[in-house]
Scaffold this motif. Sequence first.
Motif, PDB file in Angstrom:
ATOM      1  N   VAL A 140      39.816 -14.691  15.567  1.00 21.25           N
ATOM      2  CA  VAL A 140      38.563 -13.915  15.547  1.00 21.25           C
ATOM      3  C   VAL A 140      37.303 -14.699  14.889  1.00 21.25           C
ATOM      4  CG1 VAL A 140      37.715 -11.854  14.459  1.00 21.25           C
ATOM      5  CG2 VAL A 140      39.750 -11.724  15.481  1.00 21.25           C
ATOM      6  N   ARG A 141      37.735 -15.080  13.867  1.00 24.22           N
ATOM      7  CA  ARG A 141      36.728 -16.104  13.101  1.00 24.22           C
ATOM      8  C   ARG A 141      36.244 -17.274  14.011  1.00 24.22           C
ATOM      9  NH1 ARG A 141      39.788 -16.247   7.014  1.00 24.22           N
ATOM     10  NH2 ARG A 141      39.331 -14.038   6.399  1.00 24.22           N
ATOM     11  N   ALA A 142      37.168 -17.826  14.412  1.00 27.44           N
ATOM     12  CA  ALA A 142      36.750 -19.163  15.393  1.00 27.44           C
ATOM     13  C   ALA A 142      36.045 -18.562  16.575  1.00 27.44           C
ATOM     14  CB  ALA A 142      38.097 -19.934  15.915  1.00 27.44           C
ATOM     15  N   ASP A 148      28.357 -17.925  17.772  1.00 28.24           N
ATOM     16  CA  ASP A 148      27.121 -18.124  17.039  1.00 28.24           C
ATOM     17  C   ASP A 148      26.345 -19.312  17.514  1.00 28.24           C
ATOM     18  OD1 ASP A 148      25.268 -17.414  14.664  1.00 28.24           O
ATOM     19  OD2 ASP A 148      26.106 -19.178  13.969  1.00 28.24           O
ATOM     20  N   GLU A 149      27.389 -20.490  17.583  1.00 32.56           N
ATOM     21  CA  GLU A 149      26.972 -21.621  17.987  1.00 32.56           C
ATOM     22  C   GLU A 149      26.391 -21.657  19.449  1.00 32.56           C
ATOM     23  OE1 GLU A 149      28.637 -26.289  18.624  1.00 32.56           O
ATOM     24  OE2 GLU A 149      29.945 -24.579  18.054  1.00 32.56           O
ATOM     25  N   LEU A 150      26.905 -20.644  20.280  1.00 26.41           N
ATOM     26  CA  LEU A 150      26.324 -20.299  21.589  1.00 26.41           C
ATOM     27  C   LEU A 150      25.063 -20.049  21.703  1.00 26.41           C
ATOM     28  CD1 LEU A 150      26.853 -20.358  24.723  1.00 26.41           C
ATOM     29  CD2 LEU A 150      27.712 -18.043  24.403  1.00 26.41           C
ATOM     30  N   ARG A 151      24.622 -19.021  20.821  1.00 25.78           N
ATOM     31  CA  ARG A 151      23.347 -18.496  20.562  1.00 25.78           C
ATOM     32  C   ARG A 151      22.355 -19.383  20.052  1.00 25.78           C
ATOM     33  NH1 ARG A 151      19.610 -16.246  17.569  1.00 25.78           N
ATOM     34  NH2 ARG A 151      18.857 -14.219  17.974  1.00 25.78           N
ATOM     35  N   ILE A 207      24.661 -11.652  23.057  1.00 23.02           N
ATOM     36  CA  ILE A 207      25.369 -12.441  21.908  1.00 23.02           C
ATOM     37  C   ILE A 207      25.427 -11.586  20.635  1.00 23.02           C
ATOM     38  CG2 ILE A 207      25.722 -14.464  21.027  1.00 23.02           C
ATOM     39  CD1 ILE A 207      24.794 -16.089  23.405  1.00 23.02           C
ATOM     40  N   ASP A 208      24.066 -11.168  20.211  1.00 24.68           N
ATOM     41  CA  ASP A 208      24.065 -10.532  18.880  1.00 24.68           C
ATOM     42  C   ASP A 208      24.831  -9.303  19.017  1.00 24.68           C
ATOM     43  OD1 ASP A 208      22.539 -12.576  17.986  1.00 24.68           O
ATOM     44  OD2 ASP A 208      20.490 -11.373  18.367  1.00 24.68           O
ATOM     45  N   TRP A 209      24.681  -8.548  20.169  1.00 20.66           N
ATOM     46  CA  TRP A 209      25.512  -7.345  20.184  1.00 20.66           C
ATOM     47  C   TRP A 209      26.872  -7.465  20.029  1.00 20.66           C
ATOM     48  CZ3 TRP A 209      29.101  -5.611  23.917  1.00 20.66           C
ATOM     49  CH2 TRP A 209      29.422  -4.542  23.943  1.00 20.66           C
ATOM     50  N   LYS A 213      29.626  -6.293  17.362  1.00 19.82           N
ATOM     51  CA  LYS A 213      30.764  -5.557  17.428  1.00 19.82           C
ATOM     52  C   LYS A 213      32.003  -6.285  16.879  1.00 19.82           C
ATOM     53  CE  LYS A 213      29.779  -2.127  19.936  1.00 19.82           C
ATOM     54  NZ  LYS A 213      30.171  -0.509  19.595  1.00 19.82           N
ATOM     55  N   LEU A 214      32.246  -7.573  16.876  1.00 13.08           N
ATOM     56  CA  LEU A 214      33.445  -8.114  16.277  1.00 13.08           C
ATOM     57  C   LEU A 214      33.497  -8.112  14.813  1.00 13.08           C
ATOM     58  CD1 LEU A 214      33.452 -11.632  18.236  1.00 13.08           C
ATOM     59  CD2 LEU A 214      35.061  -9.938  18.293  1.00 13.08           C
ATOM     60  N   LEU A 215      32.107  -8.166  14.124  1.00 12.17           N
ATOM     61  CA  LEU A 215      31.949  -7.786  12.807  1.00 12.17           C
ATOM     62  C   LEU A 215      32.426  -6.581  12.336  1.00 12.17           C
ATOM     63  CD1 LEU A 215      31.281  -9.429  10.191  1.00 12.17           C
ATOM     64  CD2 LEU A 215      28.872  -8.643  10.620  1.00 12.17           C
TER      65      LEU A 215
END
Length: 384
Positions: A140-142, A148-151, A207-209, A213-215
């Motif tokens: 999940v963290r990876a 985040d890097e994609l964004r 990507i932010d959305w 959701k993951l967070l």
Amino acid sequence: MVSMLLNVVGGSSQRRDLVRDINLKEMSKALGCGQLQTGTGLNQEQSLQRPGDTRWGSHYKSLKSLVDMFPTIVQVLEIVEKDKKDWKIRDQSSNLLRHFQSFDFVFYLHLMLTILGITNILSLALQRKDQDIVNAIKCVRATRLQLDELRRKKWENLLDEVYEFCDKNDISKLEMEEEYIDPQKRRKKSGITNKHYYEVDCYNEIIDWLLQKLLSRFNETSSQLLVCSAVFSPRDSFHDFNLENLMSLAKLYPHDFDSGGLRDLRHELGLYISDVRDDERISNLQILAELSQRMVKTEKLDRYPMVYRLLKLVLVLPVVTATVERCFSAMKIVKTHLRNRIGDEYMGNSLICYVEKEQMMKVTNEAVVHRFMTMKDRRFDNDD
């Protein structure tokens, strides 16, 4: 739109054969030009994958097959568009051609393919029955780091892929610095550029959305709870046992462990781990359910009551894993509109047979016949 495409292209055996024939011609042409290589396991026959209702991995496969077979799909739609027999299918094909050959569709296709490619490994990991909690949380963290890097860094890479796909398939490209034109309101000025719309309003927002959701689904508290509970595992003679992690886990349950209970638990855990590692009846176990059962059989729950209480709390946690979600998904298959009056008991038994397929395969026909022959409460007709 992808679902509509699958219904049109795969709606008849004739169109499916057409897809296969055109795809073989395209593959032969690519082999002749040197664009594809021959070899064992390469260039297998392809087909459009229909996405499922619950598995995100199936959506990823659908988009991958759509990208690989895009020229074939366009040719099939052009042929179906000229068909004079069914005007509904003809109109649907015309609309699909217009949509799939637009820059907007190509952009979203590659964006979703990139995102689902990153999350696919996590999706497969969370579907496993024998879940490794620690590795799942790390996954999940990876995944969050990759998104985040994609964004932050991969916008230009995605745009290059979109432009390359447009050039390859003769699709008109949009210049990012030109003014964005809303397809629904073409006469009204948007006041923003194409770059602002596609990068800020689409790319960053999606990507932010997903990151939010993951967070929210895997926040720090729930992640800590799962990681700490994993050290209770009896695998490899309690190799992952960690006293401090278990104490941190107990502190998350203040109603079950007060200050005095935490002190007693620390002493019990030290004695408990030394005891179970030397006990052959427990040291060879693999899962927590077996550990709790064996503690009852060996009467160790009376010797370590605080440890057993913590173990019971840990056993409640698996109800949030994919197993329960898989049962709810199975309900859509078992309880159809033809079975709208199915009772709770019969539905429960049917779900068990569907979900536990591996166990049901072990039941022989002789065992079933013997079970019915030994039933006492059986109905008899009047003629009998």
